[in-house]
Structure formats: structure tokens, C-alpha cells
Design an enzyme around this catalytic site. Sequence first.
Site, mmCIF file in Angstrom:
data_model
loop_
_atom_site.group_PDB
_atom_site.id
_atom_site.type_symbol
_atom_site.label_atom_id
_atom_site.label_comp_id
_atom_site.label_asym_id
_atom_site.label_seq_id
_atom_site.Cartn_x
_atom_site.Cartn_y
_atom_site.Cartn_z
ATOM 1 C CD GLU A 31 -7.866 -5.546 -3.046
ATOM 2 O OE1 GLU A 31 -8.125 -4.595 -2.297
ATOM 3 O OE2 GLU A 31 -6.738 -6.085 -3.100
ATOM 4 C CG ASP B 167 -2.098 -0.968 1.011
ATOM 5 O OD1 ASP B 167 -2.585 -1.093 -0.125
ATOM 6 O OD2 ASP B 167 -2.519 -1.611 1.981
ATOM 7 C CG ASN C 273 -1.434 -5.829 0.190
ATOM 8 O OD1 ASN C 273 -2.325 -6.580 -0.193
ATOM 9 N ND2 ASN C 273 -1.693 -4.729 0.887
ATOM 10 C CD GLU C 274 -4.882 -3.928 -0.778
ATOM 11 O OE1 GLU C 274 -6.025 -4.385 -0.681
ATOM 12 O OE2 GLU C 274 -4.396 -3.119 0.050
ATOM 13 C CB ILE C 275 2.023 -1.765 -4.943
ATOM 14 C CG1 ILE C 275 2.323 -2.022 -3.459
ATOM 15 C CG2 ILE C 275 2.804 -0.547 -5.426
ATOM 16 C CD1 ILE C 275 3.716 -2.516 -3.188
#
Length: 868
Positions: free
Chosen positions: A498, A383, A420-422
Amino acid sequence: MPLPDIPAAPAYCSILFSSILHHTHSNRSPLPTLLPLFRLTSCIARLFLASPLDQDTILTVSFESPYLYGLNVSSRPDVESQIVVDFEWPGVREFVRKIGSDFGWDWGPGFVPSGIFKPAYFITLSEETGTTLADSNSVAHPLLLSNSTGLFVEESSLEVSKVGQHPNARPDESADWLVNVTLALRSIRADPNPTLTVAIPELNITSGPLKVSSIPSQSNASTFVTASFTVPNGVPQRWYPHNLGMPKLYDFTVTLSINGLPPASYTTRSGFRTVYLAQTPYSQEDVEQRGITPGDQWHFEVNGKAIYSKGSNVTPFDPFYARISTDKARWVLESVVKSGQNMLRVWGGGIYQPSDELTGGYDFYSICDELGILVWSELGFSDATYPVNDFFLESVEREVRQNVRRIKKHPSNVQWAGGNEIEPLILGASGALGPLLPQRYIDDFLLLFQDFLHDIVMQEQSTVAYTDCSTTNGVLSLDPYVLRLNNLTEGHIYGNAELYNYDPSQAFNYSSYPKSRFVNEFGFHSMPSFYSWEEVLKSPDDFSFNSTVVMSRDHHPPPLGLLWPNPLAPEGQKEMTVAVEQWLPTPSTPDSNHTFAQWCWSTQIFQSLYMTSEIAYYRRGSGRGENNLGSLVWQLNDVWQGVSWSAIEYSGRWKVMQYGLSNIYSPVIIYPFWTPETETLEVSVTSDQWDAVDGTVQLTWYDWTGRSLNSSSHGFSVPSLNSTVVYKAQGLEQILPDGSSKEDVWMHLNLTTMIDGKSVTHEQYFAPTSLADAKLMDPKIKMTPGSDMTFTLSAQGGVAPFTWLDHPLGTVGYFIDHASGLPLNGFYLIPGMDRTVQFVQSAALSSVASPSAEDFVVRSLWNNTHMA
């Protein structure tokens, strides 16, 4: 970080800090950059070296405040600002190579702990004879005995692959196996012709002496040597995830021979398996004949066969890492297996999970190997965008290389994701800010996650794929590795997805769920149980849903600073409150503690209902155009006692959702898909088995008194990894029993089939309206204790939806159906159909060894508004 040798005749002494640096047990990056830093400005740790050194010789380690360090390093002239989701400590997390969640997240605290939280050892290299090779990844872990030899192995790695295997191509399943061993050595003796031998005793196989590169006499730096040999295909038994076969492991004994030193050996464990992450386009034949939506594949194949990945996301087990024990980790991982999950995602904002107790403090990957759990591993980024300065990349390179080398021996590991989620963060920022977002952010993202990290992972191993991010639009090309980003085609499906939706009114709206090849994160938060609150709440006034202390442990939405309690917590509390009020009877009784306990429990029921609905939908997608072959719920475990998305509480206590996962992750499931807008009910059967399954479904309508109204039977046949509809009707007049209203009735769905010659059943429940509106009756539950911690429950009044048995404070365990041995709790108890459950206790984690049957508590939704 091995420090320079300290002379001590007749020996040399080098010092290994096992995982002293964040994320890895022997990172050689600069101390000020990577040490787990302490919140105080500085702290001095003194380690006294034993004889033959002088007793007053000390090693001094200085700890700097991580927050101040982050402020200092981010103010360097060669460092540019980054895009980051700040949870508590603003503006520093992306610059400090420290566990991301230490800075706070929306399910845990931001304590920013520091210190040498993993074991540290002094390693003495001596010319005295000895036979022990120090290997920090071995089964026996003779690290502390290595001062009796002149040889020290700083790193060891083993990889089992197919000859010619490449991570981005399906391996040749008929090829022989290739076993590769690499050692990072420090030796006081030089040898131009050392040899390495690998034996697999159970298979009666040995490589014979394998020549490796020359070894110099030095202890201030490591020398890498590597050797490979082949094992014939078909000789070893393959390793499988537990739900598809046996997770077979073998001992590998590695022996190194250096002239002038006795042979030194160690034994480690690994398995033979292939893993392939399919990311290539579906064929036109797939589109036309199988009805698959055009686009790219995104699923895992194990030993040449596609699998359905069903599991959850694992977070750190504790914010203070030295408190984590192998017993606790094992309990959580065994709970994964018991609930039918076959995959865990090691989330990139957490810790690089360890492989052994000696260097990691507790075990993780080895237990996953043993239990047959697939592990999706991520590098330590989450993030945020990250700097690409030379000093930063240098530290990251060492961190990544060592962790990939360390973990590649584990057959459980199935991929490396960059973080994660970058990718969605950078794409979202690009879309929201448009031309206001400098191009350098995208360029830096591609440099780090598309190029730099990808190349390191590919250089260090050959058996698993690399993906840039946990959530991704996939690739335009695998070789060269080129991300797809926003290069999408309308009507096609790429990558994975997601979902987080905090509007409870839309929780069961299937049109709000993504149609994705693989869904790697989705969740909703809930309270921990009353028993967990008892562990931390001190005042009677604190035992209230919206008390100050309770809300101080709700970090959703994130506080975005250090204000206490979280000023945004009322929003998170509201989301849980509205969810319960919309879908369940609103807890309200004369006893405040009872009401608080029912509120906590009810938030868990909604969480379970929501997540099982999503999982059933995604699993049904295996037979639809999206060909969904994976669902990983957020999240598995808790880091503390507080509001979170977890299925298992901090103590190890199972939440309602953990039992819900046990149900919905069964091999063959039945599920009622209800669309209230069109009054359509579709009942589907879904299977994750490689072989076709046949069976029967029984649909029985009851009223809330427990009276059976009507029943129908339906046969089914489901192909491999697929789903089929067994019943479909539209209009309440056609669906409900004659003369019934939707508030008065509910349906019991029961499935029976055969798997591997054994009869298997699965059950679900369907209410055509919110349970908040259902006309529930007093179930008058009677609980009769039996021997061996068994309890027989009977409803002597009406139906008891979500009948729930709680074990007392100080105990950790779970409940199973006494007949089937499968986890069971939170079920519909019907008059005349008693249920017997048994409590299976963890002796290692329970402080109360022999709980009294009188301390077990039974409840149902009736107790939301009634004391008994």
C-alpha cells in the site's frame, strides 16, 4: 441469537435476532460482549410477543456503553494491553466486537452508535401444516411466514466448487462441479432418515433425495445437516466478472423432507466459477524468459485465467446503519461497474456486508453477484493487535464461522483476509521498538491471524484462499500456513503493498510508488463538493475552506481523542491546500461561495490526478518485472459529508476521481509517464484483456488557444495482460513543438483499438508543467441544453482544462458521453471540438425528480481565478 423457547401451547416459540449481534445475523456470543452497545450507561428495549402469549410478556434487552464496556473488559486480570491505533475513543476498540470505524477513523466520525440496527423476528414453531422453510439467505426470504411450520432453518449455506478443490491449489478446471448444501435446523419433529433435494431448474438438473444425518426434536439448539451432489463440467455456464464475461447466476431450489412434516423448500442463487489466489514462487523460467523479478506471485485467477484486479475499497455506507437502503448500496455498486472496476475490498475495519434485506437491512453480496463484481472480504479486525483470551476467541469463532458460511455461496467472493493492516502494524512496531516490544505481541498475532482464523476459514469453505492481512509479505508455506513476515530476500518481491504519501511535491514521482505484485490501498483526501456541504452547513460563515465546522469534519490526521474540532485538522487541510497550490491555479475570486466551491472541486482534481497516475503506473507494471496484477484505490464511498479519500460522496454524487477511475480503468489505456528530473516522456499502452490487442495512438500538441501545433501517429500491439511503450523521448527540445515553451503547450493522447469486434477509444492529456504555471486563457464556455437532459459544451475562447458539469442539489446521477454512453466529466474542452454529455439520473435517490437545466453549473480551471 435464538433465546430459549417460551412455552405457548400448542406451539413453541423461539426468537431469532437477525443480526442483532454485531457483524452477523445470528451470533450466539454472550450479549454483553457482542451487542452493538449504546453510549448511554443502559437502555431498555421492549419487544412485545403477540398471541398466543400473554400481551404483557416482554423481552428486555439491556444496552451497555461500549466505551465503558471496553474499559471494564480490558481491566480484567486475564486481559493484557494491546497495540492499537486510537482514532477517537482511546484504548477500547480492540476489546469490543463492534464495527471498528464506529470508534472513529480519519475519514469519518466516532459516534459509537448502538442498538438492534438490523431486523429482529419472532419465529414460532407449530405443528400446524405449512410448506414454507424459513431461510434467512433465500431469494424469497419466507422467514416471517415460518410460524406456519414446525421447522426453522437458522442458517443455510451453499457452496459450488470443483471436485477435490482446495483453496491453496489451482483447481482442476476439467473436473465436475460439487454442490454442497448445509442447513442449521430446529425442528419439533424428530426424523432418523431425513432427505434433502437440490434442483437447478434452468439446467433441468436435480440431485434426487440425498440422505442427511438424523434430526432430533428440539428447538433450543440447532442441528447441522449437509449433503452434496455433482454437476457435470461444461453443463452450467460459468460466472465471470462483468469486464471479462457474463456474471451468470442460477436458482438453486433446496427441499427438505422430514417425517411428519410437509416438505419445505426455499430458493437461493449462486453461480459456477473457480477462483485461485496465486501465492507460490515464480519459476526460474518466468524470471529468465519473462523478465519477472524473483519472488512470489500475488494475483487472482478466475476460471483458470489470471486477471487484472482493478477497483477500490468499500467502507460502511453510513455511521447509523439502519439508514442504509438497498437503493443506495445498489447505486454505489452500479457506479463501480460503470467506472470499469471489477473488484471491491470489504475493509476489515467496517461492517460484514449483508447478503439480503430481510436479515441485513440492505443487500450487498447478492448485488455484487448480479453485477459481476469480485469481492475481497475481510474479517472484522483493523489496525490493532487483539487479545487471545478464551472468552474473546470463543466469541470470535462464532462470528467468523457464521459469516464465512453465510457468504460462501456468493460467486463474487474471492478471498478472506484476517484483517486490515495488522501484519505491517506488528512488523512496524517490532522494528521501531526492537527489543522493547514483548515477544507476546508477535506470538499472539501469529496465534490469532496465522493459526486460529486461518483454520476456521479453511474448515468452513473450500473455494477461496485465506490471507492473514490486507497488506502482507506473503507466506513461507501454504500448507502448513506459515507467514513470511520479515523473512525476505533482497531483490525479490513478495506479497502486496500500500502507499500513502501526503507530500504533494512527490505525488507524481514514480520512484516513490511501490513496485509490487498487487497494491491494495493507496489514496489522498479531498473535500466533498459544495453541494454536499449544503446538506450540512447551516450558517453562511461556515462556507469557507477552513471554517470551524468544515474542519470539524476533517479527521485527518486522527484526533487521537474526543477534542472538538479535531486539533490536528489543520495539518490535513494544509496537505490539500499545498497540493492545489502546487499543481493547479489557486482559487481566489471576489465571491466567497464561488471560491469555496472551486477549492472543494480543485482538491478533487488533484486527488484524481494523483490516483490515476498511480493506477496507470501499477497497470503498466503488468508488463514489467513486478508483474503487477492488481490496484485497489482507497476509497470508494463516503460515510458522511466531510473530508475523505472517497470517489463517491455520501449522497451518491460522483467526485472528479470517480470519473478519473472510469477513464484509467478502461480495458486498454494510454498514459504519458513524465520524469521532469531527466526530462523524459514515455507513452505506454496497457491492456487487461486476455487476448492481444492492436491499434493506433495519435499524439497531438496544442497551445492553450486550441491551435494544433503538430501530430504523430504510432501503431501498437500489446500481449495479454501486458503493457508496451509506443513513444519515448528525452529533453524538452526533442519533445515540445518547435519554438514552444512548456507553459504554452499541452498534448492530447488518443488511442483507437478493437475489442470483441467493436471500436474502442481512450484519451489522456499531458502538460509538461504544473497547471498552476500554464498560460490558461478564458475558454468562454457555452452550454446549450438539449432534450433528455443533454448538454452541448463548446469552448469559444481557449482550451478549458477539466471542464466540469455539476448537477443541482437534490439530484443524484452521473454524466455520460452522448455518443459512446461512457461516463464523461472533467475533460479538456478544445475550441472547435464540442462535447455533448447527458445526465443519467437515479430516480430512487433523487429528491428532485425533474431538475431544471438552468440549475446545472459548468466550470473549469479558469474559474479558480475568474467568475466567468
